[in-house]
Design a protein around this motif. Structure first.
Motif, PDB file in Angstrom:
ATOM      1  N   SER A  93       0.830  -1.203   0.000  1.00 45.25           N
ATOM      2  CA  SER A  93       0.000   0.000   0.000  1.00 45.25           C
ATOM      3  C   SER A  93       0.868   1.258   0.000  1.00 45.25           C
ATOM      4  O   SER A  93       2.032   1.227   0.380  1.00 45.25           O
ATOM      5  CB  SER A  93      -0.936  -0.008   1.208  1.00 45.25           C
ATOM      6  OG  SER A  93      -0.189  -0.034   2.415  1.00 45.25           O
ATOM      7  N   GLU A  94       0.265   2.372  -0.425  1.00 48.26           N
ATOM      8  CA  GLU A  94       0.992   3.633  -0.559  1.00 48.26           C
ATOM      9  C   GLU A  94       0.233   4.753   0.143  1.00 48.26           C
ATOM     10  O   GLU A  94      -0.996   4.740   0.200  1.00 48.26           O
ATOM     11  CB  GLU A  94       1.180   3.985  -2.040  1.00 48.26           C
ATOM     12  CG  GLU A  94       1.903   2.921  -2.840  1.00 48.26           C
ATOM     13  CD  GLU A  94       1.915   3.216  -4.322  1.00 48.26           C
ATOM     14  OE1 GLU A  94       1.900   4.415  -4.700  1.00 48.26           O
ATOM     15  OE2 GLU A  94       1.930   2.261  -5.120  1.00 48.26           O
ATOM     16  N   LEU A  95       0.988   5.719   0.661  1.00 51.04           N
ATOM     17  CA  LEU A  95       0.401   6.883   1.327  1.00 51.04           C
ATOM     18  C   LEU A  95       0.568   8.105   0.442  1.00 51.04           C
ATOM     19  O   LEU A  95       1.662   8.364  -0.081  1.00 51.04           O
ATOM     20  CB  LEU A  95       1.082   7.124   2.679  1.00 51.04           C
ATOM     21  CG  LEU A  95       0.639   8.364   3.466  1.00 51.04           C
ATOM     22  CD1 LEU A  95      -0.825   8.264   3.872  1.00 51.04           C
ATOM     23  CD2 LEU A  95       1.522   8.563   4.700  1.00 51.04           C
TER      24      LEU A  95
ATOM     25  N   ILE B 102       5.527   7.189   9.825  1.00 56.12           N
ATOM     26  CA  ILE B 102       5.959   6.106  10.725  1.00 56.12           C
ATOM     27  C   ILE B 102       4.761   5.248  11.130  1.00 56.12           C
ATOM     28  O   ILE B 102       4.831   4.014  11.148  1.00 56.12           O
ATOM     29  CB  ILE B 102       6.673   6.693  11.959  1.00 56.12           C
ATOM     30  CG1 ILE B 102       8.050   7.242  11.554  1.00 56.12           C
ATOM     31  CG2 ILE B 102       6.825   5.635  13.056  1.00 56.12           C
ATOM     32  CD1 ILE B 102       8.751   8.029  12.638  1.00 56.12           C
ATOM     33  N   ASN B 103       3.636   5.894  11.434  1.00 55.28           N
ATOM     34  CA  ASN B 103       2.416   5.143  11.749  1.00 55.28           C
ATOM     35  C   ASN B 103       1.961   4.314  10.551  1.00 55.28           C
ATOM     36  O   ASN B 103       1.545   3.154  10.702  1.00 55.28           O
ATOM     37  CB  ASN B 103       1.299   6.102  12.170  1.00 55.28           C
ATOM     38  CG  ASN B 103       1.469   6.602  13.592  1.00 55.28           C
ATOM     39  OD1 ASN B 103       2.365   6.177  14.319  1.00 55.28           O
ATOM     40  ND2 ASN B 103       0.613   7.522  13.994  1.00 55.28           N
ATOM     41  N   PHE B 104       2.026   4.904   9.373  1.00 52.42           N
ATOM     42  CA  PHE B 104       1.614   4.183   8.171  1.00 52.42           C
ATOM     43  C   PHE B 104       2.515   2.971   7.943  1.00 52.42           C
ATOM     44  O   PHE B 104       2.031   1.879   7.605  1.00 52.42           O
ATOM     45  CB  PHE B 104       1.663   5.117   6.964  1.00 52.42           C
ATOM     46  CG  PHE B 104       1.427   4.431   5.649  1.00 52.42           C
ATOM     47  CD1 PHE B 104       0.194   3.859   5.373  1.00 52.42           C
ATOM     48  CD2 PHE B 104       2.432   4.350   4.703  1.00 52.42           C
ATOM     49  CE1 PHE B 104      -0.032   3.217   4.159  1.00 52.42           C
ATOM     50  CE2 PHE B 104       2.216   3.708   3.498  1.00 52.42           C
ATOM     51  CZ  PHE B 104       0.979   3.142   3.224  1.00 52.42           C
ATOM     52  N   ALA B 105       3.819   3.152   8.147  1.00 51.72           N
ATOM     53  CA  ALA B 105       4.756   2.035   8.004  1.00 51.72           C
ATOM     54  C   ALA B 105       4.437   0.927   9.008  1.00 51.72           C
ATOM     55  O   ALA B 105       4.567  -0.263   8.699  1.00 51.72           O
ATOM     56  CB  ALA B 105       6.194   2.528   8.179  1.00 51.72           C
TER      57      ALA B 105
ATOM     58  N   TRP C  61       1.432   0.222  10.134  1.00 49.29           N
ATOM     59  CA  TRP C  61       0.250  -0.492   9.627  1.00 49.29           C
ATOM     60  C   TRP C  61       0.652  -1.486   8.534  1.00 49.29           C
ATOM     61  O   TRP C  61       0.186  -2.621   8.516  1.00 49.29           O
ATOM     62  CB  TRP C  61      -0.775   0.492   9.080  1.00 49.29           C
ATOM     63  CG  TRP C  61      -2.023  -0.205   8.603  1.00 49.29           C
ATOM     64  CD1 TRP C  61      -3.086  -0.594   9.363  1.00 49.29           C
ATOM     65  CD2 TRP C  61      -2.325  -0.620   7.269  1.00 49.29           C
ATOM     66  NE1 TRP C  61      -4.030  -1.229   8.590  1.00 49.29           N
ATOM     67  CE2 TRP C  61      -3.592  -1.256   7.294  1.00 49.29           C
ATOM     68  CE3 TRP C  61      -1.648  -0.510   6.054  1.00 49.29           C
ATOM     69  CZ2 TRP C  61      -4.188  -1.779   6.155  1.00 49.29           C
ATOM     70  CZ3 TRP C  61      -2.245  -1.043   4.907  1.00 49.29           C
ATOM     71  CH2 TRP C  61      -3.494  -1.667   4.962  1.00 49.29           C
ATOM     72  N   ARG C  62       1.524  -1.061   7.661  1.00 46.11           N
ATOM     73  CA  ARG C  62       1.971  -1.971   6.595  1.00 46.11           C
ATOM     74  C   ARG C  62       2.713  -3.180   7.160  1.00 46.11           C
ATOM     75  O   ARG C  62       2.632  -4.283   6.606  1.00 46.11           O
ATOM     76  CB  ARG C  62       2.884  -1.239   5.607  1.00 46.11           C
ATOM     77  CG  ARG C  62       2.174  -0.189   4.762  1.00 46.11           C
ATOM     78  CD  ARG C  62       2.916   0.111   3.490  1.00 46.11           C
ATOM     79  NE  ARG C  62       4.316   0.457   3.727  1.00 46.11           N
ATOM     80  CZ  ARG C  62       5.190   0.710   2.756  1.00 46.11           C
ATOM     81  NH1 ARG C  62       4.811   0.645   1.487  1.00 46.11           N
ATOM     82  NH2 ARG C  62       6.431   1.024   3.046  1.00 46.11           N
ATOM     83  N   MET C  63       3.409  -2.968   8.251  1.00 48.11           N
ATOM     84  CA  MET C  63       4.190  -4.049   8.848  1.00 48.11           C
ATOM     85  C   MET C  63       3.318  -4.989   9.680  1.00 48.11           C
ATOM     86  O   MET C  63       3.435  -6.221   9.598  1.00 48.11           O
ATOM     87  CB  MET C  63       5.296  -3.469   9.726  1.00 48.11           C
ATOM     88  CG  MET C  63       6.174  -4.521  10.388  1.00 48.11           C
ATOM     89  SD  MET C  63       7.193  -5.449   9.210  1.00 48.11           S
ATOM     90  CE  MET C  63       8.260  -4.121   8.611  1.00 48.11           C
ATOM     91  N   ASP C  64       2.401  -4.411  10.485  1.00 47.97           N
ATOM     92  CA  ASP C  64       1.680  -5.201  11.483  1.00 47.97           C
ATOM     93  C   ASP C  64       0.248  -5.549  11.096  1.00 47.97           C
ATOM     94  O   ASP C  64      -0.357  -6.432  11.703  1.00 47.97           O
ATOM     95  CB  ASP C  64       1.680  -4.462  12.828  1.00 47.97           C
ATOM     96  CG  ASP C  64       3.095  -4.228  13.342  1.00 47.97           C
ATOM     97  OD1 ASP C  64       3.949  -5.097  13.124  1.00 47.97           O
ATOM     98  OD2 ASP C  64       3.323  -3.165  13.962  1.00 47.97           O
TER      99      ASP C  64
END
Length: 229
Positions: free
Chosen positions: A167-169, A207-210, A212-215
């Motif tokens: 996904s992308e922000l 950082i929050n978006f990253a 979400w992508r990780m977890d």
């Protein structure tokens, strides 16, 4: 603009719609207002510009302006509030899901939306999308966080966990977001890659978006809205 986008001289343009090149010259050089029959001839010859030509807008499907002729438009054809785990709210099959785009309003840290592109072929530069528009929030440790967890779990249950990590922000200006709500479409060029050097809150948001992508369904934001001030 239409003549230039179609790569026509004034004489060629005039010949294709059956008027004199002097008429085109008067419109372009002297600001003469084209008669209704001239506008009609242009619209009949190039119907893809007809709505823009008469209204200045591009808020109908498959109608574009010449300055967007080569651009990509993301158009909503399914609009849902949230995607909850275990539901079958969508007409679109999971195997048709394509890129997932998060849209963050540029002046409101709590305003987040998601577009899921489909893999259906583009028609006239228009890409069909699913719009998810309620309750998502990268800065929340409450309901906004839970909505993001729900989205991740939904994708996992549908066998599309691959879309979480890819996904992308994007950052989007308020007027473009408002236009999306009004017209159900948005130009892809309006979706800006966040400039993390521009503002501290953007770094924290990313950082929050990253996370979400990780977890995914176990997402926990590192920063909440209090940290964004």
């Amino acid at each position: 603009m239409i003549r230039e986008v179609e790569s026509l001289t004034r004489a060629e343009f005039a010949a294709q719609i059956g008027i004199s090149s002097r008429t085109i010259e008067a419109i372009e050089n002297k600001g003469s207002v084209p008669r209704g029959d001239v506008i009609e001839k242009v619209a009949v010859k190039w119907p893809r510009y007809a709505y823009w030509l008469t209204t200045g807008d591009i808020d109908l499907p498959f109608h574009i302006s010449p300055d967007k002729a080569s651009g990509r438009v993301l158009r909503v054809y399914e609009d849902v509030s949230n995607l909850h785990p275990g539901t079958t709210d969508l007409m679109t099959r999971p195997e048709w899901f394509g890129r997932v785009l998060f849209l963050q309003r540029s002046d409101e840290k709590n305003d987040l939306y998601v577009l899921i592109e489909t893999i259906q072929p583009e028609l006239m530069g228009i890409k069909q999308c699913i719009f998810i528009r309620s309750g998502l929030n990268l800065c929340s440790d409450g309901s906004g966080k839970n909505r993001l967890r729900d989205l991740a779990l939904y994708l996992v249950q549908k066998g599309r966990a691959d879309l979480i990590k890819t996904s992308e922000l994007r950052i989007c200006l308020s007027d473009k977001i408002n236009k999306l709500f009004e017209t159900k479409q948005i130009e892809e060029e309006a979706l800006q890659v966040p400039d993390l050097a521009k503002a501290e809150w953007l770094k924290k948001l990313h950082i929050n978006f990253a996370a979400w992508r990780m977890d995914g369904e176990n997402y926990e934001p590192k920063y909440t809205w209090q940290d964004m001030k």
